[in-house]
Design an enzyme around this catalytic site. Sequence first.
Site, PDB file in Angstrom:
ATOM      1  N   CYS A 195      39.011  45.439  29.274  1.00  0.00           N
ATOM      2  CA  CYS A 195      38.131  45.107  30.144  1.00  0.00           C
ATOM      3  C   CYS A 195      36.652  45.258  29.667  1.00  0.00           C
ATOM      4  O   CYS A 195      35.920  44.357  30.092  1.00  0.00           O
ATOM      5  CB  CYS A 195      38.214  45.517  31.714  1.00  0.00           C
ATOM      6  N   HIS A 231      31.501  43.948  35.633  1.00  0.00           N
ATOM      7  CA  HIS A 231      33.048  43.611  35.323  1.00  0.00           C
ATOM      8  C   HIS A 231      33.613  43.111  36.707  1.00  0.00           C
ATOM      9  O   HIS A 231      33.572  44.072  37.688  1.00  0.00           O
ATOM     10  CB  HIS A 231      33.534  45.046  34.704  1.00  0.00           C
ATOM     11  N   ASN A 288      40.659  39.903  38.098  1.00  0.00           N
ATOM     12  CA  ASN A 288      40.028  40.440  37.124  1.00  0.00           C
ATOM     13  C   ASN A 288      40.590  39.967  35.820  1.00  0.00           C
ATOM     14  O   ASN A 288      41.874  40.022  35.525  1.00  0.00           O
ATOM     15  CB  ASN A 288      40.441  41.874  37.395  1.00  0.00           C
TER      16      ASN A 288
END
Length: 328
Positions: free
Chosen positions: A113, A255, A285
Amino acid sequence: MIKSRIIGTGSYAPQRILSNHDLEKIVDTSDEWIATRTGIKERRIADGETTTDIAVKACKKALKSASIPPDEIDLIIAATVTSDMIFPSTACFLQSHLGIKKNIPAFDVSAACSGFLYAIDVADKYIKTNAAKNVLVVGVDVFSKIIDWHDRNTCILFGDGAGAVLLSAEKGNRGILSSHIFSNGHYWNMLYTPSNICSSPFKSSSHSHKCEEPYLKMEGNKIFKLAVQTMGEACQEALDHNNITADELAFLIPHQANARIINATAERMGLPQEKVFINLDRYGNTSAGSIPIALDELAQSGRLNKGDLLLMVAFGGGLTWGATLVKW
Ligand code: ACO
């Protein structure tokens, strides 16, 4: 002084929407649980589209918004952990799909990520050392193919998507002001996806990496605490490095993993909610796609003004984390 300025952005997410209510039919969960614990309402799922297909669409939009023809790109960096093949890299596929005829370097960066901020860090260094003028950076992941769709602890969190930026060398004070990336490999087993390539006639039975199912494994609670701590520290480092305070920021682009992680990070920095960009309710996500999709949506919204200070902060498997400060 040469700076890397973001002169174009683009993003793309697959058309198929998987809502929390859809997930209720797959695992023992509820829209209420997912929305309250994560902030996510729905996510996009690739249905026949590959990682390259998704990335190409985001890249074409970024090139169009930058008004740069593909042959003016000097370097392609793709941040991904879900390439279509082990090799070639997604970046090489992009070079081909974008019709780039020049023999430029193209490679992938693996930092889960945090991948997009890692890729930006590398691109910025190429530009500042005069090794490249125009760099295409894309963050793309298709986690739907590495998720165990029977595991309610993880399958509710992720979605598929890509975001891209065109970074260009420019004199002046706009662009990337500083980039700060970190990792701690001692924590690798809190968040990982094993490879399913583990058969070899030369493999001894004492081999430390046993062949596990190739699905994402995660210790959610531990990750949660480390995410809040490390993202807070990375943000502070970026602010201190540039001698600015949080109230000078126009936006924080975190994020998009969990709304509670984002809120705790913003609270730690003393940032009001209206300065924190959130779109995870619609995408979940998307791993390396998360920050560049958010950046593109913010740019398209017309809420960014020339000279605005943007702080992007990420956290992911590795463990990896980082922050990038940009003057828009
Ligand atoms: N639906 C209903 N109940 C659930 C679900 C679900 N989908 N998932 C877990 N539960 C249950 C658990 O079984 C547990 O039940 P129990 O108390 O009977 O044992 C209960 O809910 C609480 O579980 P917790 O794990 O303690 O819930 P928590 O509040 O910590 O939320 C979550 C879990 C959302 C995963 C949170 O820990 C989190 O977001 N962590 C960070 C994860 C993350 O961001 N990962 C990605 C990192 S980026 C990258 O590189 C990929």
